[in-house]
Scaffold this motif. Sequence first.
Motif, PDB file in Angstrom:
ATOM      1  N   GLU A 302       0.834  -1.195   0.000  1.00  0.00           N
ATOM      2  CA  GLU A 302       0.000   0.000   0.000  1.00  0.00           C
ATOM      3  C   GLU A 302       0.872   1.250   0.000  1.00  0.00           C
ATOM      4  OE1 GLU A 302      -2.404  -0.104   3.501  1.00  0.00           O
ATOM      5  OE2 GLU A 302      -0.777   0.527   4.833  1.00  0.00           O
ATOM      6  N   PRO A 303       0.392   2.318  -0.633  1.00  0.00           N
ATOM      7  CA  PRO A 303       1.137   3.586  -0.584  1.00  0.00           C
ATOM      8  C   PRO A 303       0.886   4.306   0.732  1.00  0.00           C
ATOM      9  CG  PRO A 303      -0.802   3.805  -1.982  1.00  0.00           C
ATOM     10  CD  PRO A 303      -0.764   2.382  -1.531  1.00  0.00           C
ATOM     11  N   ARG A 304       1.950   4.889   1.299  1.00  0.00           N
ATOM     12  CA  ARG A 304       1.842   5.683   2.516  1.00  0.00           C
ATOM     13  C   ARG A 304       2.632   6.978   2.341  1.00  0.00           C
ATOM     14  NH1 ARG A 304       3.247   0.914   6.992  1.00  0.00           N
ATOM     15  NH2 ARG A 304       1.582  -0.555   6.366  1.00  0.00           N
ATOM     16  N   PHE A 305       2.321   7.955   3.188  1.00  0.00           N
ATOM     17  CA  PHE A 305       3.010   9.250   3.133  1.00  0.00           C
ATOM     18  C   PHE A 305       3.630   9.509   4.504  1.00  0.00           C
ATOM     19  CE2 PHE A 305      -0.033   9.139  -0.247  1.00  0.00           C
ATOM     20  CZ  PHE A 305       0.722   9.580  -1.322  1.00  0.00           C
ATOM     21  N   GLU A 306       4.742   8.848   4.726  1.00  0.00           N
ATOM     22  CA  GLU A 306       5.371   8.834   6.046  1.00  0.00           C
ATOM     23  C   GLU A 306       6.247  10.052   6.306  1.00  0.00           C
ATOM     24  OE1 GLU A 306       7.298   5.016   5.974  1.00  0.00           O
ATOM     25  OE2 GLU A 306       5.449   3.975   6.570  1.00  0.00           O
ATOM     26  N   HIS A 307       6.518  10.853   5.277  1.00  0.00           N
ATOM     27  CA  HIS A 307       7.371  12.031   5.435  1.00  0.00           C
ATOM     28  C   HIS A 307       6.550  13.313   5.581  1.00  0.00           C
ATOM     29  CE1 HIS A 307      10.907   9.584   4.508  1.00  0.00           C
ATOM     30  NE2 HIS A 307      10.194   9.049   3.533  1.00  0.00           N
ATOM     31  N   ASN A 308       5.211  13.149   5.601  1.00  0.00           N
ATOM     32  CA  ASN A 308       4.295  14.287   5.747  1.00  0.00           C
ATOM     33  C   ASN A 308       4.465  15.317   4.636  1.00  0.00           C
ATOM     34  OD1 ASN A 308       2.082  15.172   7.266  1.00  0.00           O
ATOM     35  ND2 ASN A 308       3.307  16.645   8.406  1.00  0.00           N
ATOM     36  N   ASN A 309       4.780  14.817   3.444  1.00  0.00           N
ATOM     37  CA  ASN A 309       4.792  15.637   2.235  1.00  0.00           C
ATOM     38  C   ASN A 309       4.403  14.726   1.074  1.00  0.00           C
ATOM     39  OD1 ASN A 309       7.083  14.096   1.736  1.00  0.00           O
ATOM     40  ND2 ASN A 309       8.517  15.802   1.875  1.00  0.00           N
ATOM     41  N   HIS A 310       4.707  15.121  -0.172  1.00  0.00           N
ATOM     42  CA  HIS A 310       4.236  14.324  -1.305  1.00  0.00           C
ATOM     43  C   HIS A 310       5.137  13.139  -1.646  1.00  0.00           C
ATOM     44  CE1 HIS A 310       6.471  17.119  -4.425  1.00  0.00           C
ATOM     45  NE2 HIS A 310       7.316  16.381  -3.739  1.00  0.00           N
ATOM     46  N   ARG A 311       6.171  12.902  -0.867  1.00  0.00           N
ATOM     47  CA  ARG A 311       7.028  11.736  -1.111  1.00  0.00           C
ATOM     48  C   ARG A 311       6.289  10.459  -0.708  1.00  0.00           C
ATOM     49  NH1 ARG A 311      11.945  10.695  -2.712  1.00  0.00           N
ATOM     50  NH2 ARG A 311      13.145   8.920  -1.950  1.00  0.00           N
TER      51      ARG A 311
END
Length: 385
Positions: A302-311
Motif C-alpha cells: 500500500e502507498p503511505r506518506f510517512e514524510h508528511n509531504n508528497h514523497r
Amino acid sequence: MSYEVRYSDSAKGRGLFSKTKLLCDTTILEEDPLVSCQFQWNAAYQYLACDHCLRPLETAQENATRLTGKMVELPHPECCCTDKSRFSSCPSCGLQYCSTECREEAYNQYHRILCTQTTDKNSSHPLEQLNEAWKQLHYPPETSTIFLVVRLLARILQAPNREAAIAQTLQFCHHTVNEDADLAHKLLGEKFAGQLSLLHNLLVAAVPHEGIEQFLTFEGFQSLLALIGTNGQGLGTSAISQWVKNTGTLPISQEERENLDSFVDNLYIQMDSNVGEFLNNEGVALYALQSACNHSCSPNAEPRFEHNNHRLSLVATRDIEEGEEIFISYLDECILGRSRHSRRKELVSNYLFECHCSKCEAEADEPDVTSEEDDDAEESMEDSS
C-alpha cells in the motif's frame, strides 16, 4: 533495488515485481511525484500547505485551533514538526513554500511557466478563471484537480529534454479516444460533463502552446483528464497527526500517557464535530513507479506518506516472495469489502478493466451481490418509487 518493472500477465501490460523476498512492513520504494497539487477547495478553505510538496504550513497548535474552531493549547509543543523559519515564498506571485528548496524545485520544474508575475490575485488571469471554473464543477469531497494537468504540461514545457518528458507522459495514456471521453466525463460527473469544452478552452488560454499541441486538442485534453483520473494518487498531510505520532514516543509515565491519550481522543472528537472527515491538507499526485503497480482486491502493498509531504512510500502489507508481483488496491476499504460483483463494477466504471485477481477468482461462484447490498438496492428502489 528490490523491485523491477516488467511485463505482467495479470494486466497484459507492465507491472511491478519483487527481485528479492520482502518482509511485511518493508518499504519497497520511495519516490517523489512527477507533479503534485493540492485540491482547489482544500486550499480555498485555508488548509495551509506548501504549494510544491504539500507539507503543512501550520504548527500543530494552529492546525488544531482551526479544525476545532476554538483556541487549543497543545501540550508538548516540541513534538510539532513545523519549522516556520524555513518557509519561503515566490517573490513574484507570493505562493508559499515550506523551504527554499521546494520553491526552487517548483520554479525549475513548472512554476516559471505558471507564475502570474503579480503579488495580487488577478481574477481575469486565465489560471484564476480555470481555478474558479474547476471549483464550481468539482465540489468537495474532491478526488482530483485540473491543476495537475496544468503542472504536467508546464513540466513538459520547462523540461531540458522535451521529447523525453512527452514520452514519459504518454506512458500513462493508453486508452482509446472513446474510453478517454468516458473517463473524462466520469471524472466530472454526469451533471457537469457538458462543461468539458469550457475547461478545455480555459486550459488552452492558460498555458503556452509551442511543443505541446498534441495535448491541447480536445481529444488530447480528454486524454489528460483520463490520465489523472486513472493514475492520480490521492495524498494527505497533517501537522496535528505528526504531533500525535511524535507524542507517542515520549518517555512519560503511565499516568501521563493515559492523560495524553484522553486529551488526543477528545481533540479528535472536537475536530470531527467541527469539520467532519476533512482533517488533512489533501491533494493528488502522479508517480512513475507507483503507477506501474497493478490492482488486486487482495493487495500485498500500500502507498503511505510517512514524510508528511508528497514523497510516497510503497510498503509491503504482508511477506512478498522473490519474483512475486507487487499489487496495491485501487479501491477504498469500504468498496474492497463488498462482493466480487460490486468491486468489478467499480473497477470497470473507473478504470476500464475487469478484475481477475486471486480473490475475485476464488469468489467466482458466489452470488453477484451480497445480502447487505441487496438490501441497499431494495431500499433505493423503494425511495425512488
